[in-house]
Design an enzyme around this catalytic site. Sequence first.
Site, PDB file in Angstrom:
ATOM      1  CE1 TYR A  68      -3.906  -2.588   4.933  1.00 51.00           C
ATOM      2  CE2 TYR A  68      -3.215  -0.328   4.476  1.00 51.00           C
ATOM      3  CZ  TYR A  68      -3.634  -1.571   4.028  1.00 51.00           C
ATOM      4  OH  TYR A  68      -3.766  -1.797   2.676  1.00 51.00           O
ATOM      5  CB  SER A  79      -0.864  -0.016   1.262  1.00 48.27           C
ATOM      6  OG  SER A  79      -1.461   1.237   1.470  1.00 48.27           O
TER       7      SER A  79
HETATM    8  N1  LIG Z   1      -8.752  -1.756  -1.739  1.00 45.89           N
HETATM    9  C1  LIG Z   1      -7.791  -0.866  -1.819  1.00 45.89           C
HETATM   10  O1  LIG Z   1      -8.048   0.295  -2.179  1.00 45.89           O
HETATM   11  C2  LIG Z   1      -6.365  -1.240  -1.484  1.00 45.89           C
HETATM   12  C3  LIG Z   1      -5.390  -0.241  -1.551  1.00 45.89           C
HETATM   13  C4  LIG Z   1      -4.061  -0.562  -1.250  1.00 45.89           C
HETATM   14  C5  LIG Z   1      -3.731  -1.875  -0.904  1.00 45.89           C
HETATM   15  N2  LIG Z   1      -4.707  -2.833  -0.833  1.00 45.89           N
HETATM   16  C6  LIG Z   1      -4.284  -4.209  -0.466  1.00 45.89           C
HETATM   17  O2  LIG Z   1      -4.843  -5.144  -1.372  1.00 45.89           O
HETATM   18  C7  LIG Z   1      -5.119  -6.388  -0.705  1.00 45.89           C
HETATM   19  C8  LIG Z   1      -6.572  -6.789  -0.954  1.00 45.89           C
HETATM   20  O3  LIG Z   1      -7.401  -5.775  -0.420  1.00 45.89           O
HETATM   21  P1  LIG Z   1      -8.981  -5.696  -0.649  1.00 45.89           P
HETATM   22  O4  LIG Z   1      -9.288  -4.284  -0.851  1.00 45.89           O
HETATM   23  O5  LIG Z   1      -9.429  -6.721  -1.602  1.00 45.89           O
HETATM   24  O6  LIG Z   1      -9.476  -6.101   0.844  1.00 45.89           O
HETATM   25  P2  LIG Z   1     -10.810  -6.759   1.340  1.00 45.89           P
HETATM   26  O7  LIG Z   1     -11.909  -6.534   0.373  1.00 45.89           O
HETATM   27  O8  LIG Z   1     -11.019  -6.307   2.744  1.00 45.89           O
HETATM   28  O9  LIG Z   1     -10.443  -8.322   1.329  1.00 45.89           O
HETATM   29  C9  LIG Z   1      -9.500  -8.811   2.235  1.00 45.89           C
HETATM   30  C10 LIG Z   1      -9.350 -10.302   2.046  1.00 45.89           C
HETATM   31  O10 LIG Z   1      -8.457 -10.799   3.057  1.00 45.89           O
HETATM   32  C11 LIG Z   1      -9.098 -11.908   3.687  1.00 45.89           C
HETATM   33  N3  LIG Z   1      -8.688 -12.092   5.074  1.00 45.89           N
HETATM   34  C12 LIG Z   1      -8.698 -11.174   6.078  1.00 45.89           C
HETATM   35  N4  LIG Z   1      -8.346 -11.757   7.218  1.00 45.89           N
HETATM   36  C13 LIG Z   1      -8.089 -13.064   6.945  1.00 45.89           C
HETATM   37  C14 LIG Z   1      -7.696 -14.182   7.728  1.00 45.89           C
HETATM   38  N5  LIG Z   1      -7.508 -14.089   9.063  1.00 45.89           N
HETATM   39  N6  LIG Z   1      -7.514 -15.375   7.113  1.00 45.89           N
HETATM   40  C15 LIG Z   1      -7.724 -15.506   5.771  1.00 45.89           C
HETATM   41  N7  LIG Z   1      -8.124 -14.488   4.992  1.00 45.89           N
HETATM   42  C16 LIG Z   1      -8.301 -13.284   5.582  1.00 45.89           C
HETATM   43  C17 LIG Z   1     -10.589 -11.562   3.631  1.00 45.89           C
HETATM   44  O11 LIG Z   1     -11.372 -12.693   3.911  1.00 45.89           O
HETATM   45  P3  LIG Z   1     -12.796 -12.596   4.729  1.00 45.89           P
HETATM   46  O12 LIG Z   1     -13.855 -12.402   3.683  1.00 45.89           O
HETATM   47  O13 LIG Z   1     -12.885 -13.910   5.418  1.00 45.89           O
HETATM   48  O14 LIG Z   1     -12.692 -11.439   5.661  1.00 45.89           O
HETATM   49  C18 LIG Z   1     -10.672 -11.052   2.190  1.00 45.89           C
HETATM   50  O15 LIG Z   1     -10.723 -12.121   1.304  1.00 45.89           O
HETATM   51  C19 LIG Z   1      -4.800  -6.147   0.774  1.00 45.89           C
HETATM   52  O16 LIG Z   1      -3.527  -6.672   1.077  1.00 45.89           O
HETATM   53  C20 LIG Z   1      -4.789  -4.638   0.902  1.00 45.89           C
HETATM   54  O17 LIG Z   1      -3.956  -4.190   1.941  1.00 45.89           O
HETATM   55  C21 LIG Z   1      -6.004  -2.552  -1.127  1.00 45.89           C
END
Ligand SMILES: NC(=O)c1ccc[n+]([C@@H]2O[C@H](COP(=O)([O-])OP(=O)(O)OC[C@H]3O[C@@H](n4cnc5c(N)ncnc54)[C@H](OP(=O)(O)O)[C@@H]3O)[C@@H](O)[C@H]2O)c1
Length: 251
Positions: A169, A156
């Site tokens: 985070y 990020s």
């Molecule tokens: N969205 C953005 O704008 C953004 C920006 C910068 C970086 N990122 C990075 O991109 C990646 C994906 O983000 P996203 O936006 O798709 O997030 P998200 O929609 O919140 O999804 C997070 C994922 O991680 C899983 N997870 C969380 N805790 C877990 C655990 N204890 N065991 C197994 N799985 C677990 C969740 O599963 P559950 O459904 O079970 O909770 C979900 O599948 C992350 O690393 C995030 O930091 C995202």
Amino acid sequence: MDISTNYTITAGELKDKVILVTGANRGFGKAMTLDLAKAGATVIMLGRDLGSMETVYDEVVDLGYQEPVLYPLDLEGATPEHYEQLQANLFEHFGQLDGLVHNAGIIGTMMPIEQYDIKLWYSTMQINVNAPFMLTQFLIPVLNKSDDARILFLSSSVGRTARAYWGAYGVSKFAIEGLSKTLSEELEKTNIKVNSLDPKRMRTKMRQTAYPAENAEKNPLPESMSPAIVYLMSESAKSLNGEQLTLEISS
Ligand SMILES: NC(=O)c1ccc[n+]([C@@H]2O[C@H](COP(=O)([O-])OP(=O)(O)OC[C@H]3O[C@@H](n4cnc5c(N)ncnc54)[C@H](OP(=O)(O)O)[C@@H]3O)[C@@H](O)[C@H]2O)c1
């Protein structure tokens, strides 16, 4: 280094590749699972919510893409024994692993460090840093069996430039950047390439939690960004190692 999201997936370009994606049940993980399977890869979908993992599985199969494998595991509670078992399962069923995408993560809470909830700090570090560390350690031997393997750590912007109140985070993503860079140097002479990736803003639950007041419509859907993950797992991206990559949002 900027990576374009304007990548056209060719059916079969990742044929015979086995790629493990964490947090594959929703958000960016789901989008990349669909695209990697579309490109012909067998995706090992790791996640903690079997119901939503099965829904994604059905979607992939209904679209006629390569059938994925479900691997239920809660990264917060997982111990070295769980990762050892995963390693054994991968050796037994596939003999090798070609890609490992550390996508799962939690946002923790927006709070000054001075007041940060200590239990939530531990949970965030466990899921965002300790789990990717252990998973990587146990899967290096399986990745070593591939003649062209990739490890990708989702990072990020707050893991590259510190921002107040992003707490555990932000700190966890700084740690991921360090892990990615250290590993890329240690594995330099192997077939395993290691990079970190800031996907920028995407319309997911995590983004909504971090920015509850914003108009989510202005953020790109994860499906518009995920073709870049296929590119990063493809032959074309073979030369990338030790890079801090950023997705370029196409207008
Ligand atoms: N969205 C953005 O704008 C953004 C920006 C910068 C970086 N990122 C990075 O991109 C990646 C994906 O983000 P996203 O936006 O798709 O997030 P998200 O929609 O919140 O999804 C997070 C994922 O991680 C899983 N997870 C969380 N805790 C877990 C655990 N204890 N065991 C197994 N799985 C677990 C969740 O599963 P559950 O459904 O079970 O909770 C979900 O599948 C992350 O690393 C995030 O930091 C995202």
